[in-house]
Design a protein around this motif. Structure first.
Motif, PDB file in Angstrom:
ATOM      1  N   GLU A 214       9.839   5.596  42.560  1.00  0.00           N
ATOM      2  CA  GLU A 214      10.686   4.923  43.265  1.00  0.00           C
ATOM      3  C   GLU A 214      10.853   3.295  42.427  1.00  0.00           C
ATOM      4  OE1 GLU A 214      14.734   3.775  42.196  1.00  0.00           O
ATOM      5  OE2 GLU A 214      14.344   5.604  42.580  1.00  0.00           O
ATOM      6  N   PHE A 215       9.331   3.043  42.593  1.00  0.00           N
ATOM      7  CA  PHE A 215       8.782   1.641  42.478  1.00  0.00           C
ATOM      8  C   PHE A 215       8.472   1.498  40.778  1.00  0.00           C
ATOM      9  CE2 PHE A 215       4.607  -0.635  41.005  1.00  0.00           C
ATOM     10  CZ  PHE A 215       4.636  -1.829  41.337  1.00  0.00           C
ATOM     11  N   MET A 216       7.031   2.241  40.489  1.00  0.00           N
ATOM     12  CA  MET A 216       7.131   2.842  39.045  1.00  0.00           C
ATOM     13  C   MET A 216       8.614   2.894  38.060  1.00  0.00           C
ATOM     14  SD  MET A 216       4.159   3.001  38.534  1.00  0.00           S
ATOM     15  CE  MET A 216       3.090   3.739  37.673  1.00  0.00           C
ATOM     16  N   LYS A 217       9.359   3.669  38.470  1.00  0.00           N
ATOM     17  CA  LYS A 217      10.576   3.699  37.353  1.00  0.00           C
ATOM     18  C   LYS A 217      11.911   1.978  37.826  1.00  0.00           C
ATOM     19  CE  LYS A 217      12.304   8.330  37.805  1.00  0.00           C
ATOM     20  NZ  LYS A 217      13.490   9.357  38.432  1.00  0.00           N
ATOM     21  N   GLU A 218      11.322   1.242  39.011  1.00  0.00           N
ATOM     22  CA  GLU A 218      11.694   0.153  38.844  1.00  0.00           C
ATOM     23  C   GLU A 218      10.529  -1.111  38.346  1.00  0.00           C
ATOM     24  OE1 GLU A 218      15.166  -1.246  39.775  1.00  0.00           O
ATOM     25  OE2 GLU A 218      15.867   0.531  40.777  1.00  0.00           O
ATOM     26  N   LEU A 219      10.138  -0.587  38.163  1.00  0.00           N
ATOM     27  CA  LEU A 219       9.071  -1.721  36.706  1.00  0.00           C
ATOM     28  C   LEU A 219       9.590  -1.302  35.844  1.00  0.00           C
ATOM     29  CD1 LEU A 219       6.531  -3.207  36.629  1.00  0.00           C
ATOM     30  CD2 LEU A 219       5.383  -1.137  37.347  1.00  0.00           C
ATOM     31  N   ARG A 220       9.774   0.445  35.130  1.00  0.00           N
ATOM     32  CA  ARG A 220       9.730   0.217  33.177  1.00  0.00           C
ATOM     33  C   ARG A 220      11.828  -0.677  33.985  1.00  0.00           C
ATOM     34  NH1 ARG A 220       8.114   0.907  29.117  1.00  0.00           N
ATOM     35  NH2 ARG A 220       9.028  -0.768  28.632  1.00  0.00           N
ATOM     36  N   ARG A 221      12.130  -0.341  34.178  1.00  0.00           N
ATOM     37  CA  ARG A 221      13.562  -1.150  33.960  1.00  0.00           C
ATOM     38  C   ARG A 221      13.213  -2.817  34.337  1.00  0.00           C
ATOM     39  NH1 ARG A 221      16.018   3.764  36.927  1.00  0.00           N
ATOM     40  NH2 ARG A 221      15.852   2.511  38.438  1.00  0.00           N
ATOM     41  N   ALA A 222      12.388  -3.382  35.261  1.00  0.00           N
ATOM     42  CA  ALA A 222      12.024  -4.811  34.975  1.00  0.00           C
ATOM     43  C   ALA A 222      12.063  -5.430  33.969  1.00  0.00           C
ATOM     44  CB  ALA A 222      11.477  -5.567  36.039  1.00  0.00           C
ATOM     45  N   CYS A 223       9.728  -4.518  33.377  1.00  0.00           N
ATOM     46  CA  CYS A 223       9.918  -4.699  32.701  1.00  0.00           C
ATOM     47  C   CYS A 223      10.750  -4.716  30.997  1.00  0.00           C
ATOM     48  CB  CYS A 223       8.475  -3.635  31.768  1.00  0.00           C
ATOM     49  SG  CYS A 223       7.800  -4.134  33.106  1.00  0.00           S
ATOM     50  N   ASP A 224      11.531  -3.918  30.674  1.00  0.00           N
ATOM     51  CA  ASP A 224      12.371  -3.513  29.856  1.00  0.00           C
ATOM     52  C   ASP A 224      13.885  -4.578  29.761  1.00  0.00           C
ATOM     53  OD1 ASP A 224      11.869  -1.414  28.448  1.00  0.00           O
ATOM     54  OD2 ASP A 224      12.623  -0.008  29.751  1.00  0.00           O
ATOM     55  N   GLU A 225      14.166  -5.054  31.036  1.00  0.00           N
ATOM     56  CA  GLU A 225      15.066  -6.304  31.011  1.00  0.00           C
ATOM     57  C   GLU A 225      14.470  -7.888  30.684  1.00  0.00           C
ATOM     58  OE1 GLU A 225      16.404  -6.309  34.691  1.00  0.00           O
ATOM     59  OE2 GLU A 225      17.684  -4.035  34.572  1.00  0.00           O
ATOM     60  N   THR A 226      12.916  -7.741  31.048  1.00  0.00           N
ATOM     61  CA  THR A 226      12.198  -9.129  30.684  1.00  0.00           C
ATOM     62  C   THR A 226      12.061  -9.029  29.039  1.00  0.00           C
ATOM     63  OG1 THR A 226      10.612  -8.227  31.844  1.00  0.00           O
ATOM     64  CG2 THR A 226      12.725  -9.992  33.144  1.00  0.00           C
ATOM     65  N   ASN A 227      11.568  -7.518  28.740  1.00  0.00           N
ATOM     66  CA  ASN A 227      10.607  -8.136  27.201  1.00  0.00           C
ATOM     67  C   ASN A 227       9.391  -7.718  27.976  1.00  0.00           C
ATOM     68  OD1 ASN A 227      10.638  -7.352  24.319  1.00  0.00           O
ATOM     69  ND2 ASN A 227      10.300  -9.946  24.287  1.00  0.00           N
ATOM     70  N   THR A 228       9.235  -7.585  29.137  1.00  0.00           N
ATOM     71  CA  THR A 228       7.422  -7.518  29.440  1.00  0.00           C
ATOM     72  C   THR A 228       6.667  -6.284  28.922  1.00  0.00           C
ATOM     73  OG1 THR A 228       8.610  -8.837  31.245  1.00  0.00           O
ATOM     74  CG2 THR A 228       6.048  -7.863  30.811  1.00  0.00           C
ATOM     75  N   VAL A 229       5.987  -6.430  28.225  1.00  0.00           N
ATOM     76  CA  VAL A 229       5.304  -5.025  27.659  1.00  0.00           C
ATOM     77  C   VAL A 229       4.642  -4.210  29.140  1.00  0.00           C
ATOM     78  CG1 VAL A 229       3.111  -4.265  26.650  1.00  0.00           C
ATOM     79  CG2 VAL A 229       4.282  -5.753  26.442  1.00  0.00           C
ATOM     80  N   LEU A 230       4.578  -2.939  29.258  1.00  0.00           N
ATOM     81  CA  LEU A 230       4.177  -2.261  30.962  1.00  0.00           C
ATOM     82  C   LEU A 230       2.895  -1.271  29.373  1.00  0.00           C
ATOM     83  CD1 LEU A 230       4.430  -1.026  32.569  1.00  0.00           C
ATOM     84  CD2 LEU A 230       5.620   0.817  32.518  1.00  0.00           C
TER      85      LEU A 230
END
Length: 374
Positions: free
Chosen positions: A189-205
């Motif tokens: 769940e952490f990894m899924k939230e991390l992916r979403r948060a990166c998308d929302e802030t234009n941050t590269v994962l």
């Protein structure tokens, strides 16, 4: 001239290997449950690998990246098909640290930012920015300590969101499974939230799969258990079964520019032949499936061993955390039982064997471990 003495060495001179076994100069045979830091993926001296490397070096070992090298294209096609990222782009280099350096550089080119989020106990390499995103002050020289990195607790979703909301984070870099950190598996769940948060802030994962990738976890990449797709994936170690090689798998959202990245030795003919041979063997011998099956067997059997506080890992990437320091256990395994293992910190033994480890060899390890851990 003498060697620069930075490695504390065991008094063992390994001169030969075959499959999951190695031999020292005195003729002693060892069961290899470490694969030279997770590097040996298809087994020592695999016949197909030896033939492919030998044939290639007899024709052409190296020429520069200023000319066409069809082996690079062959490797990219085979790797894309096997790992499920056939729409990504491949940049070939020489080492895991170099892979992470280039991924972070490309991320910064992409969004123009300079801050990076990394995690407690992370290990990403020993060069420049790769060492700065490694959470170990002992190996970060003053010249590398440039304030680019914020370390956060693993699996702390709110802490990550709070930092990303500031809008100045270039990239988040995280291991599919932390290796040096003690075989710590990130929460799904952490990894899924991390992916979403990166998308929302234009941050590269960036997913560092240097140790946890290439089938070791029982899937091609450990993050594939978690149902996410990163923007870049870094690989090395098992990619060429001991030949120095690494790569960055790059999302289609990144547009390459001539001269943006570069390397002298990366993607050379000999390295590509080695890496193609690895993929051939992994597919032909179902080594990813074998890693999942044999790893699950080891995890189940290890539950009954006394003194083990916690078992962690996936596939053939396993951490045994003991109640007490494991220095003596590891020493007895090596010198009395003739088994190579790895460590993390003072209390964790790491198992990172070749992916061809058989059930019989796994049981042999369990028996030898039982001789040490009564």
């Amino acid at each position: 001239m003498t060697l620069f003495d930075v490695y504390p060495l065991f008094d063992v001179n390994i001169v030969k290997g075959k499959g999951c076994h190695v031999w020292d100069a005195k003729g002693n045979e060892y069961l290899d449950l470490y694969g030279g830091h997770a590097v040996i993926s298809i087994g020592h001296a695999h016949p197909h690998y030896v033939e492919a490397v030998s044939n290639q070096v007899a024709k052409l070992g190296f020429y520069s990246n200023s000319v066409i090298n069809t082996l690079q294209k062959d490797l990219a096609e085979k790797l894309g098909a096997m790992c499920g990222y056939d729409d990504y782009q491949l940049f070939l280099i020489n080492s895991g640290a170099e892979a992470n350096e280039n991924a972070l550089k490309l991320a910064s080119f992409y969004n123009g930012r300079t801050r990076v989020i990394s995690f407690a106990k992370a290990f990403h390499g020993r060069t420049s920015l790769a060492v700065e995103v490694t959470n170990n002050p002992k190996i970060i020289a003053p010249i590398n300590d440039n304030g680019h990195v914020t370390y956060l607790p693993l699996n702390d979703t709110e802490a990550v969101k709070a930092e990303l909301s500031k809008g100045d984070v270039c990239a988040v870099i995280i291991e599919g499974i932390q290796g040096v950190g003690g075989i710590q598996v990130p929460n799904t769940e952490f990894m899924k939230e991390l992916r979403r948060a990166c998308d929302e802030t234009n941050t590269v994962l960036i997913l560092d799969e240097i140790q946890s990738g290439y089938g070791r976890s029982g899937k091609f990449f450990a993050h594939q258990y978690m149902g996410i797709k990163p923007d870049m994936i870094t690989v090395a170690k098992g990619i060429a079964n001991g030949f120095p090689m690494a790569a960055v798998l790059i999302s289609p959202k990144f547009t390459p520019v001539y001269g943006q990245l570069g390397t002298t030795f990366g993607g050379n003919h000999l390295g590509c032949a080695a890496a193609i041979a690895v993929l051939d063997v992994m597919k032909e011998e179902n080594l990813i499936e074998n890693a999942a099956k044999v790893g699950a067997h080891l995890m189940e059997e290890l539950k009954s061993f006394k003194g083990i506080k916690e078992l962690r890992g996936l596939g053939l990437m396993i951490g045994l955390e003991f109640e007490e320091p494991i220095k003596e256990i590891r020493s007895k395994l090596l010198f009395e039982q003739k088994v190579f293992t790895g460590v993390s910190g003072t209390n964790v033994i790491r198992l990172l064997p070749p992916l061809c480890l058989s059930m019989a060899e796994a049981d042999e390890f369990l028996e030898r471990l039982h001789n040490v851990v009564k």
